[in-house]
Design a protein around this motif. Structure first.
Motif, PDB file in Angstrom:
ATOM      1  N   ALA B 103     -17.667  22.516  -8.574  1.00 48.91           N
ATOM      2  CA  ALA B 103     -17.539  22.705 -10.019  1.00 48.91           C
ATOM      3  C   ALA B 103     -17.494  21.378 -10.772  1.00 48.91           C
ATOM      4  O   ALA B 103     -17.479  21.358 -11.991  1.00 48.91           O
ATOM      5  N   MET B 104     -17.445  20.255 -10.044  1.00 48.46           N
ATOM      6  CA  MET B 104     -17.308  18.962 -10.715  1.00 48.46           C
ATOM      7  C   MET B 104     -18.627  18.202 -10.708  1.00 48.46           C
ATOM      8  O   MET B 104     -19.360  18.236  -9.731  1.00 48.46           O
ATOM      9  N   THR B 105     -18.900  17.499 -11.782  1.00 45.42           N
ATOM     10  CA  THR B 105     -20.035  16.593 -11.732  1.00 45.42           C
ATOM     11  C   THR B 105     -19.609  15.378 -10.907  1.00 45.42           C
ATOM     12  O   THR B 105     -18.419  15.116 -10.717  1.00 45.42           O
ATOM     13  N   VAL B 106     -20.617  14.648 -10.441  1.00 43.87           N
ATOM     14  CA  VAL B 106     -20.328  13.468  -9.640  1.00 43.87           C
ATOM     15  C   VAL B 106     -19.466  12.484 -10.432  1.00 43.87           C
ATOM     16  O   VAL B 106     -18.540  11.878  -9.901  1.00 43.87           O
ATOM     17  N   ARG B 107     -19.751  12.379 -11.746  1.00 42.46           N
ATOM     18  CA  ARG B 107     -18.978  11.436 -12.566  1.00 42.46           C
ATOM     19  C   ARG B 107     -17.503  11.818 -12.595  1.00 42.46           C
ATOM     20  O   ARG B 107     -16.639  10.971 -12.401  1.00 42.46           O
ATOM     21  N   THR B 108     -17.202  13.108 -12.802  1.00 43.35           N
ATOM     22  CA  THR B 108     -15.802  13.548 -12.844  1.00 43.35           C
ATOM     23  C   THR B 108     -15.115  13.211 -11.523  1.00 43.35           C
ATOM     24  O   THR B 108     -13.997  12.703 -11.508  1.00 43.35           O
ATOM     25  N   MET B 109     -15.822  13.520 -10.433  1.00 42.56           N
ATOM     26  CA  MET B 109     -15.267  13.272  -9.107  1.00 42.56           C
ATOM     27  C   MET B 109     -14.851  11.820  -8.930  1.00 42.56           C
ATOM     28  O   MET B 109     -13.742  11.520  -8.528  1.00 42.56           O
ATOM     29  N   LEU B 110     -15.777  10.918  -9.267  1.00 44.68           N
ATOM     30  CA  LEU B 110     -15.525   9.496  -9.024  1.00 44.68           C
ATOM     31  C   LEU B 110     -14.529   8.927 -10.018  1.00 44.68           C
ATOM     32  O   LEU B 110     -13.603   8.213  -9.632  1.00 44.68           O
ATOM     33  N   SER B 111     -14.680   9.297 -11.306  1.00 45.29           N
ATOM     34  CA  SER B 111     -13.800   8.662 -12.292  1.00 45.29           C
ATOM     35  C   SER B 111     -12.357   9.138 -12.120  1.00 45.29           C
ATOM     36  O   SER B 111     -11.426   8.377 -12.350  1.00 45.29           O
ATOM     37  N   GLN B 112     -12.192  10.394 -11.676  1.00 52.39           N
ATOM     38  CA  GLN B 112     -10.847  10.900 -11.401  1.00 52.39           C
ATOM     39  C   GLN B 112     -10.132  10.022 -10.368  1.00 52.39           C
ATOM     40  O   GLN B 112      -8.985   9.636 -10.553  1.00 52.39           O
ATOM     41  N   LEU B 113     -10.856   9.703  -9.298  1.00 50.09           N
ATOM     42  CA  LEU B 113     -10.285   8.863  -8.248  1.00 50.09           C
ATOM     43  C   LEU B 113      -9.953   7.479  -8.774  1.00 50.09           C
ATOM     44  O   LEU B 113      -8.875   6.944  -8.524  1.00 50.09           O
ATOM     45  N   LEU B 114     -10.897   6.894  -9.511  1.00 47.57           N
ATOM     46  CA  LEU B 114     -10.715   5.524 -10.001  1.00 47.57           C
ATOM     47  C   LEU B 114      -9.528   5.447 -10.950  1.00 47.57           C
ATOM     48  O   LEU B 114      -8.757   4.492 -10.937  1.00 47.57           O
ATOM     49  N   ASN B 137     -27.557   3.903  -3.038  1.00 50.14           N
ATOM     50  CA  ASN B 137     -28.985   4.127  -3.313  1.00 50.14           C
ATOM     51  C   ASN B 137     -29.268   5.444  -4.020  1.00 50.14           C
ATOM     52  O   ASN B 137     -30.167   6.183  -3.626  1.00 50.14           O
ATOM     53  N   MET B 138     -28.456   5.734  -5.046  1.00 51.55           N
ATOM     54  CA  MET B 138     -28.726   6.942  -5.819  1.00 51.55           C
ATOM     55  C   MET B 138     -29.023   6.519  -7.249  1.00 51.55           C
ATOM     56  O   MET B 138     -28.451   5.552  -7.741  1.00 51.55           O
ATOM     57  N   PRO B 139     -29.924   7.250  -7.939  1.00 47.36           N
ATOM     58  CA  PRO B 139     -30.168   6.943  -9.351  1.00 47.36           C
ATOM     59  C   PRO B 139     -28.915   7.255 -10.158  1.00 47.36           C
ATOM     60  O   PRO B 139     -28.182   8.194  -9.830  1.00 47.36           O
ATOM     61  N   THR B 140     -28.655   6.464 -11.218  1.00 49.27           N
ATOM     62  CA  THR B 140     -27.405   6.665 -11.962  1.00 49.27           C
ATOM     63  C   THR B 140     -27.394   7.990 -12.720  1.00 49.27           C
ATOM     64  O   THR B 140     -26.335   8.485 -13.049  1.00 49.27           O
ATOM     65  N   ASP B 141     -28.568   8.585 -12.984  1.00 48.39           N
ATOM     66  CA  ASP B 141     -28.526   9.857 -13.722  1.00 48.39           C
ATOM     67  C   ASP B 141     -27.993  11.001 -12.856  1.00 48.39           C
ATOM     68  O   ASP B 141     -27.667  12.068 -13.371  1.00 48.39           O
ATOM     69  N   ALA B 142     -27.853  10.765 -11.552  1.00 47.73           N
ATOM     70  CA  ALA B 142     -27.258  11.784 -10.684  1.00 47.73           C
ATOM     71  C   ALA B 142     -25.771  11.959 -10.971  1.00 47.73           C
ATOM     72  O   ALA B 142     -25.156  12.923 -10.531  1.00 47.73           O
ATOM     73  N   LEU B 143     -25.177  11.019 -11.731  1.00 45.35           N
ATOM     74  CA  LEU B 143     -23.756  11.115 -12.077  1.00 45.35           C
ATOM     75  C   LEU B 143     -23.446  12.402 -12.845  1.00 45.35           C
ATOM     76  O   LEU B 143     -22.346  12.928 -12.771  1.00 45.35           O
ATOM     77  N   ASP B 144     -24.436  12.900 -13.590  1.00 50.19           N
ATOM     78  CA  ASP B 144     -24.195  14.086 -14.412  1.00 50.19           C
ATOM     79  C   ASP B 144     -24.479  15.380 -13.666  1.00 50.19           C
ATOM     80  O   ASP B 144     -24.355  16.455 -14.225  1.00 50.19           O
ATOM     81  N   ARG B 145     -24.884  15.272 -12.399  1.00 48.73           N
ATOM     82  CA  ARG B 145     -25.210  16.494 -11.669  1.00 48.73           C
ATOM     83  C   ARG B 145     -24.010  17.016 -10.895  1.00 48.73           C
ATOM     84  O   ARG B 145     -23.067  16.290 -10.599  1.00 48.73           O
ATOM     85  N   LYS B 146     -24.104  18.280 -10.536  1.00 44.27           N
ATOM     86  CA  LYS B 146     -23.099  18.884  -9.662  1.00 44.27           C
ATOM     87  C   LYS B 146     -23.683  18.985  -8.262  1.00 44.27           C
ATOM     88  O   LYS B 146     -24.915  19.013  -8.106  1.00 44.27           O
ATOM     89  N   PRO B 147     -22.828  19.077  -7.238  1.00 51.57           N
ATOM     90  CA  PRO B 147     -23.337  19.085  -5.859  1.00 51.57           C
ATOM     91  C   PRO B 147     -24.420  20.129  -5.614  1.00 51.57           C
ATOM     92  O   PRO B 147     -25.329  19.896  -4.823  1.00 51.57           O
ATOM     93  N   GLY B 148     -24.343  21.274  -6.305  1.00 52.36           N
ATOM     94  CA  GLY B 148     -25.338  22.317  -6.096  1.00 52.36           C
ATOM     95  C   GLY B 148     -26.751  21.880  -6.422  1.00 52.36           C
ATOM     96  O   GLY B 148     -27.714  22.441  -5.914  1.00 52.36           O
ATOM     97  N   ASN B 149     -26.883  20.863  -7.288  1.00 52.39           N
ATOM     98  CA  ASN B 149     -28.210  20.414  -7.688  1.00 52.39           C
ATOM     99  C   ASN B 149     -28.695  19.221  -6.879  1.00 52.39           C
ATOM    100  O   ASN B 149     -29.661  18.572  -7.256  1.00 52.39           O
ATOM    101  N   LEU B 150     -28.003  18.909  -5.790  1.00 48.60           N
ATOM    102  CA  LEU B 150     -28.398  17.766  -4.973  1.00 48.60           C
ATOM    103  C   LEU B 150     -28.829  18.253  -3.596  1.00 48.60           C
ATOM    104  O   LEU B 150     -28.362  19.282  -3.116  1.00 48.60           O
TER     105      LEU B 150
END
Lengths: 321, 319
Positions: B103-114, B137-150
């Motif tokens: 349910a989390m975007t990659v950005r939420t996941m990482l920024s929560q930890l940081l 080695n991931m494009p930065t626009d993947a930050l807005d995606r959720k795991p289901g879209n990867l």
């Protein structure tokens, strides 16, 4: 060698799609008596679907759109209905042996039931035949094991039971769908050994589907490399591993870590395989291929014979990358 | 080896039945000891049920040991760790599909930890997220995606980025490529190798794939039924296995270039259940060399460079 199974022009279609979508095919396959044909490919390449299409057990929504399937019956090619093949001429060994065994029957009864169904012998006789079959597939202490429930057996033993059930059906063709993926490597070696023995003793024809190139090297006489629903390279296993001609086959081998070597770079294949809805008119590997030219994008290369006795579908076959 | 991360007599029992007074125990680890030098890649191989994943879980503090101790630079690492201790050891799991929050975007996941671990000041969080994406080695626009879209490989990269976000000293990877295709596996392995080299991390790499372990590990421990049977430099263990079990594993690995018959010995039976009571050597039921001493006495890990737990190791007990 004499033929056993001959499939031409097999195509699997997505049933309801407005524009025709074919995740697999068209492709041709042949299998000889006592031969092991390996089909290798990444997940989504359609290798399992091909096996399912042979038995006509495709998942809902998918249909066999085209293709003829013939088997050799007493010296003549016949085109039987799939229901006459399943559990008779052709046996299936799946990735998850637990799912193939009725959890409410003791394994001896499971095999005995099949023996009775096929030979019409008595209950007592089927019991001894079942134990005999268990012994044939190398189950230790078969008299005792015949009284076990499926859940009491390890993964390796379950897979042996499934193989013995296929033998009880007097199947001449075994379709193996990643039969060792769930097993440990020492058990995998035992099952591969068993399959090879049966192939020799009973003249079984085996179609072995896996994603493991090293495993296919060990077991298959002839291999097909599948990519995005099509066979891109096929031929005797030894030839293909010695001198792969298709860029995809080469890329797969370059990406594979080898137990013998500790150094050298692994070369991943960039990008992902295309979706069946996005298949282009050209070569399906073109988007990930270093050799791709305009010609590759404009038309699809067909399988053509090479002088090495293999067949390759590539305009640049054999060109060094 | 100079001790940095140290595991001493580690045992883990799981009660799986019986009564409270007389529980039936699954003995996942039976007195395991090992030392990992800083900045190396340490591999653990073995068949399923040998305890390799339990070892990983104890190291990362997810499972409580029944006995023994894990220590880092002489300080014990138990189940209850301070947030600083937790930061030092991070884990990458086998299946990125189930270890990432869908349910989390990659950005939420990482920024929560940081944010939680206050690794960077608040206004630097976004920059750090982008940096992490570049590292894996991931494009930065993947930050807005959720795991289901990867894809599977991309998800595993995100799982690695998540572990890296805490700047750990030890990365524990439990079969990180088992769920991936071979073409994708290569890129994830190359990524892990590069990160270890560039960031000077230590990695514990758990796998059942001998070829992969050969490729990326400096040292390797071979486990059988909760015990380490052989441990040493990967080069030595793989080219000259001394324990009969390691030898059998090498025999069973499918190879592109078939080895001449007779070089390795195949195994007959299967691994006994981890529930069983074992007297003597756990491997003796399947061992071609087993003698009477093996039934009574459990061999200790012994040797100079390449430690082996066997009464009759290849090359003799003094090698």
């Amino acid at each position: 060698m004499s033929g056993l199974l001959d499939i031409t022009n097999l195509r699997i279609d997505l049933g309801q799609a407005r524009t025709p979508v074919s995740p697999v095919g068209p492709l041709d396959l042949t299998l000889d008596v006592g031969e092991c044909l390996g089909i290798v490919g990444e997940s989504g390449s359609g290798k399992s679907l091909t096996l399912k299409a042979i038995l006509d057990v495709l998942p809902e929504g998918l249909v066999r759109g085209a293709g003829t399937l013939r088997v050799m019956e007493q010296g003549k090619w016949v085109e039987p209905a799939a229901k006459d093949l399943r559990g008779r001429k052709i046996g299936l060994i799946s990735q998850e042996p637990g799912a193939a065994l009725d959890p409410l029957m003791r394994v001896g009864d499971l095999i005995g039931e099949i023996v009775r169904l096929h030979s019409g012998c008595s209950r007592a006789e089927s019991k001894t035949r079942a134990i005999d079959l268990l012994r044939q597939v190398g189950v230790p202490d078969p008299e005792k094991r015949a009284t076990f429930w499926p859940h009491e057996l390890s993964g390796g033993l379950k897979q042996r039971i499934v193989i013995s059930m296929a033998l009880a059906c007097k199947s001449e063709i075994l379709l193996c769908d990643e039969p060792t993926t769930a097993l440990d490597v020492t058990i995998q070696a035992q099952i591969v050994d068993l399959l090879r023995d049966l192939q020799k003793q009973h003249g079984l024809g085996i179609i072995f589907v896996t994603h493991d190139l090293a495993l296919i090297r060990q077991i298959a006489d002839r291999i097909c490399i599948m990519y995005a629903g099509l066979i891109v390279e096929t031929g005797p296993s030894a030839e293909i591993f010695k001198a792969p001609q298709h860029p995809y086959t080469r890329a797969l081998l370059a990406a594979l870590p080898d137990i013998e070597a500790s150094s050298g770079n692994l070369q991943p294949i960039e990008g992902t395989p295309p979706n069946p809805t996005d298949f282009s008119v050209g070569c399906r590997f073109a988007a990930r291929c270093a050799l791709a030219t305009e010609a590759c994008r404009a038309a699809r290369p067909l399988l053509e014979k090479t002088e090495r006795g293999t067949m390759v579908a590539c305009f640049h076959a054999g060109v060094a990358p | 080896m100079n001790a940095w991360l140290k595991v001493e007599n580690l045992s883990v029992d799981f009660p799986v039945g019986g009564t409270r007074r007389a529980p039936v125990l699954l003995r996942a680890l039976r007195s395991v000891s090992l030392e990992v030098p800083k900045g190396t890649v340490f591999g653990v191989v073995g068949e399923s049920g040998c305890g390799k994943s339990t070892l990983a879980r104890v190291l990362s503090g997810l499972t409580a040991p029944t006995g023994g101790e894990v220590s880092l630079e002489g300080v014990p690492l138990g189940m209850h760790r301070s947030s600083i201790q937790r930061r030092r050891v991070q884990m990458v799991f086998q299946d990125p599909g189930s270890s990432l929050n869908p349910a989390m975007t990659v950005r939420t996941m990482l920024s929560q930890l940081l944010r939680f671990h206050q690794i960077v000041p608040k206004d630097r969080i976004e920059d750090r997220c982008r940096e992490l994406m570049t590292q894996v080695n991931m494009p930065t626009d993947a930050l807005d995606r959720k795991p289901g879209n990867l894809s599977g490989g991309q998800r595993q990269r995100i799982a690695i980025a998540r572990a890296l976000a805490l700047e750990p000293e030890i990365l524990i990877a439990d079969e990180p490529t088992a769920a991936l295709d071979v073409s994708v596996q290569a890129s994830v392995l190359n990524l892990l190798q590069g990160l270890i080299r560039d960031l000077g991390m230590t990695m514990i790499f758990i796998s059942h794939d001998m070829a992969v372990v050969r490729r990326i590990c400096d040292h390797v421990a071979v486990m059988y039924l909760g015990r380490i049977v052989e441990i040493g430099k990967t080069e030595h263990v793989f080219t000259d296995p001394r324990h009969p079990y390691t030898n059998a594993l090498m025999a069973a690995v499918p190879r592109l270039n078939p080895v001449p018959a007779g070089e390795y010995q195949m195994l007959k039976a299967e691994q006994p259940s981890p529930l069983a009571n074992i007297s003597g050597c756990a491997f003796r039921g399947r061992c071609p060399k087993a003698g009477s001493i093996c039934a009574t006495q459990n061999p200790d890990l012994a040797g100079k460079n390449q430690l082996v737990a066997c009464h009759f190791p290849k090359g003799g007990t003094d090698a």
